[in-house]
Design a protein around this motif. Structure first.
Motif, PDB file in Angstrom:
ATOM      1  N   THR A  41      29.452  33.330  23.186  1.00 27.50           N
ATOM      2  CA  THR A  41      28.777  32.218  23.571  1.00 27.50           C
ATOM      3  C   THR A  41      29.003  31.663  24.862  1.00 27.50           C
ATOM      4  N   GLY A  42      29.949  32.406  25.635  1.00 34.07           N
ATOM      5  CA  GLY A  42      30.275  32.282  26.924  1.00 34.07           C
ATOM      6  C   GLY A  42      30.910  33.176  27.537  1.00 34.07           C
ATOM      7  N   LEU A  43      30.481  33.614  28.753  1.00 38.09           N
ATOM      8  CA  LEU A  43      31.233  34.809  29.825  1.00 38.09           C
ATOM      9  C   LEU A  43      31.522  34.159  30.998  1.00 38.09           C
ATOM     10  N   GLU A  44      32.868  34.417  31.308  1.00 36.44           N
ATOM     11  CA  GLU A  44      32.974  34.031  32.876  1.00 36.44           C
ATOM     12  C   GLU A  44      33.809  35.147  33.741  1.00 36.44           C
ATOM     13  N   VAL A  45      33.409  35.424  34.640  1.00 38.34           N
ATOM     14  CA  VAL A  45      34.139  36.388  35.604  1.00 38.34           C
ATOM     15  C   VAL A  45      34.578  35.512  36.722  1.00 38.34           C
ATOM     16  N   ARG A  46      35.883  35.514  36.865  1.00 37.97           N
ATOM     17  CA  ARG A  46      36.581  34.492  38.078  1.00 37.97           C
ATOM     18  C   ARG A  46      37.136  35.566  39.015  1.00 37.97           C
ATOM     19  N   LEU A  47      36.831  35.387  40.332  1.00 37.03           N
ATOM     20  CA  LEU A  47      37.596  35.600  41.425  1.00 37.03           C
ATOM     21  C   LEU A  47      38.896  34.864  41.714  1.00 37.03           C
ATOM     22  N   SER A  48      39.876  35.736  41.071  1.00 33.10           N
ATOM     23  CA  SER A  48      41.126  34.730  40.945  1.00 33.10           C
ATOM     24  C   SER A  48      42.176  34.949  42.116  1.00 33.10           C
ATOM     25  N   ARG A  49      42.152  36.217  42.555  1.00 32.18           N
ATOM     26  CA  ARG A  49      43.078  36.128  44.060  1.00 32.18           C
ATOM     27  C   ARG A  49      42.255  37.432  44.813  1.00 32.18           C
ATOM     28  N   VAL A  50      42.617  37.447  45.846  1.00 32.97           N
ATOM     29  CA  VAL A  50      42.390  38.263  46.977  1.00 32.97           C
ATOM     30  C   VAL A  50      43.621  38.213  48.176  1.00 32.97           C
ATOM     31  N   PHE A  51      44.202  39.265  47.922  1.00 35.40           N
ATOM     32  CA  PHE A  51      45.799  39.364  48.579  1.00 35.40           C
ATOM     33  C   PHE A  51      45.758  40.438  49.742  1.00 35.40           C
ATOM     34  N   ILE A  52      45.892  40.058  50.850  1.00 37.23           N
ATOM     35  CA  ILE A  52      45.823  40.879  52.201  1.00 37.23           C
ATOM     36  C   ILE A  52      47.478  41.427  52.087  1.00 37.23           C
ATOM     37  N   LYS A  53      47.445  42.752  51.874  1.00 37.86           N
ATOM     38  CA  LYS A  53      48.657  43.443  51.992  1.00 37.86           C
ATOM     39  C   LYS A  53      49.038  43.809  53.368  1.00 37.86           C
ATOM     40  N   ASP A  54      47.884  44.359  54.268  1.00 34.11           N
ATOM     41  CA  ASP A  54      47.975  44.756  55.634  1.00 34.11           C
ATOM     42  C   ASP A  54      46.497  44.656  56.029  1.00 34.11           C
ATOM     43  N   ASN A  55      46.242  43.810  57.178  1.00 36.14           N
ATOM     44  CA  ASN A  55      44.963  43.536  57.680  1.00 36.14           C
ATOM     45  C   ASN A  55      44.681  44.358  58.727  1.00 36.14           C
ATOM     46  N   ARG A  56      45.396  45.350  59.057  1.00 36.34           N
ATOM     47  CA  ARG A  56      45.219  46.427  59.964  1.00 36.34           C
ATOM     48  C   ARG A  56      44.930  45.903  61.468  1.00 36.34           C
ATOM     49  N   THR A  57      45.914  45.006  61.733  1.00 37.00           N
ATOM     50  CA  THR A  57      45.992  44.322  62.935  1.00 37.00           C
ATOM     51  C   THR A  57      47.401  44.443  63.708  1.00 37.00           C
TER      52      THR A  57
ATOM     53  N   THR B 230      34.565  31.066  40.402  1.00 37.52           N
ATOM     54  CA  THR B 230      33.790  31.685  39.544  1.00 37.52           C
ATOM     55  C   THR B 230      32.715  32.564  40.254  1.00 37.52           C
ATOM     56  N   ALA B 231      32.975  33.558  39.892  1.00 36.92           N
ATOM     57  CA  ALA B 231      32.027  34.560  40.390  1.00 36.92           C
ATOM     58  C   ALA B 231      30.657  34.843  39.369  1.00 36.92           C
ATOM     59  N   TYR B 232      30.699  34.804  38.370  1.00 43.20           N
ATOM     60  CA  TYR B 232      29.700  34.646  37.330  1.00 43.20           C
ATOM     61  C   TYR B 232      29.965  33.777  36.145  1.00 43.20           C
ATOM     62  N   LEU B 233      28.986  33.215  35.776  1.00 41.18           N
ATOM     63  CA  LEU B 233      29.253  32.399  34.480  1.00 41.18           C
ATOM     64  C   LEU B 233      28.004  32.143  33.248  1.00 41.18           C
ATOM     65  N   TRP B 234      28.059  32.528  32.352  1.00 38.79           N
ATOM     66  CA  TRP B 234      26.780  32.544  31.246  1.00 38.79           C
ATOM     67  C   TRP B 234      27.345  31.621  30.147  1.00 38.79           C
ATOM     68  N   LYS B 235      26.569  30.648  29.873  1.00 35.98           N
ATOM     69  CA  LYS B 235      26.818  29.797  28.704  1.00 35.98           C
ATOM     70  C   LYS B 235      25.656  29.922  27.701  1.00 35.98           C
ATOM     71  N   GLN B 236      25.784  30.054  26.608  1.00 36.94           N
ATOM     72  CA  GLN B 236      24.749  30.142  25.633  1.00 36.94           C
ATOM     73  C   GLN B 236      24.185  28.845  25.335  1.00 36.94           C
ATOM     74  N   GLN B 237      22.828  28.564  25.679  1.00 40.17           N
ATOM     75  CA  GLN B 237      22.160  27.220  25.539  1.00 40.17           C
ATOM     76  C   GLN B 237      21.751  27.062  24.148  1.00 40.17           C
ATOM     77  N   ASP B 238      21.014  28.202  23.515  1.00 41.62           N
ATOM     78  CA  ASP B 238      20.507  28.208  22.202  1.00 41.62           C
ATOM     79  C   ASP B 238      20.862  29.184  21.506  1.00 41.62           C
ATOM     80  N   PRO B 239      21.309  29.151  20.220  1.00 42.49           N
ATOM     81  CA  PRO B 239      21.824  30.216  19.222  1.00 42.49           C
ATOM     82  C   PRO B 239      20.987  31.654  19.383  1.00 42.49           C
ATOM     83  N   ALA B 240      19.750  31.578  19.763  1.00 40.65           N
ATOM     84  CA  ALA B 240      18.803  32.830  19.816  1.00 40.65           C
ATOM     85  C   ALA B 240      18.901  33.326  21.243  1.00 40.65           C
ATOM     86  N   ASP B 241      19.407  32.696  22.047  1.00 36.53           N
ATOM     87  CA  ASP B 241      19.742  33.506  23.641  1.00 36.53           C
ATOM     88  C   ASP B 241      20.604  34.700  23.412  1.00 36.53           C
TER      89      ASP B 241
END
Length: 233
Positions: free
Chosen positions: A36-52, A100-111
């Motif tokens: 009935t619900g899906l989410e994909v979260r962008l939880s972390r982006v860690f820069i180990k080496d910025n090549r500078t 949140t990168a993506y979010l889907w919530k069921q609005q109707d049981p038939a969805d």
């Protein structure tokens, strides 16, 4: 040279660990068809080496862009298309993202629930100051290449899912090349596919998916809700 997102990109269909949800499924209790619900979260982006290089008196900071593109199998347009700029990022520093990168919530049981969610994330290093990202996205959306590739992505999701990642990478390159003053090789690029046929939506709750190379480490968190399979309080 043109921006190259395809070389060295991390392309993966996630294989999640077995959980109680999968054990219950084996016993005949519902699976991803009852989500009935899906989410994909962008939880972390860690820069180990910025090549500078850190060469005195220059501190070795980098300006970076995060390009995020998300498609599912329910809609003929990207469910996310964002380009964000972050200034003066150092080695060993987290880019300030947790969204949140993506979010889907069921609005109707038939969805119907999504059966595929594809996420492109690319970390691009700017060679000059950050540009107006809203203007870049507007320019991309108006281009013939963009419209054509969106149609190809939708067609691939419907009929040839194995080609989806490659086409999304080409679509991302359309946006990235409009930035002009970025390094040809991104710090990191990934396309992660979550699919019901792989059992990804059978795992209830939160599942972190960590990917990395020598320069960047990312965490996407998949969140699945299904009252029919969740333990009673």
């Amino acid at each position: 040279m043109a921006l190259d997102l395809l070389s060295d990109a991390v392309v993966d269909t996630v294989s999640l660990p077995a959980t109680n949800a999968r054990v219950l499924k084996m016993r005949g209790i519902g699976s991803s068809s009852t989500v009935t619900g899906l989410e994909v979260r962008l939880s972390r982006v860690f820069i180990k080496d910025n090549r500078t290089p850190k060469v005195w008196p220059f501190p070795g900071f980098a300006d970076v862009y995060l390009l995020l593109v998300v498609f599912d199998n329910l809609n003929p347009e990207p469910q996310a298309l964002t380009l964000s700029g972050f200034a003066r990022i150092d080695d060993g520093e987290d880019v300030p993202v947790d969204k949140t990168a993506y979010l889907w919530k069921q609005q109707d049981p038939a969805d119907p629930a999504p059966s595929q969610v594809h996420v492109l994330l690319s970390v691009l290093k700017s060679k000059k100051g950050l540009r107006d990202t809203a203007a870049i996205l507007a320019q991309a959306r108006d281009s013939d290449d963009y419209r054509s590739l969106v149609g190809e992505v939708v067609g691939a999701i419907a009929g040839a899912p194995a080609r989806t990642a490659e086409i999304i990478l080409r679509l991302g390159a359309v946006v990235g090349n409009l930035l002009k003053e970025v390094e040809d090789k991104p710090l990191f690029t990934q396309v992660i596919s979550f699919t019901d046929i792989n059992g990804d939506f059978d795992n209830l709750g939160k599942t972190p998916v960590v990917k990395m190379n020598n320069y960047v480490q990312t965490t996407l968190t998949l969140v699945v809700r299904d009252p029919s399979r969740e333990p009673a309080a």
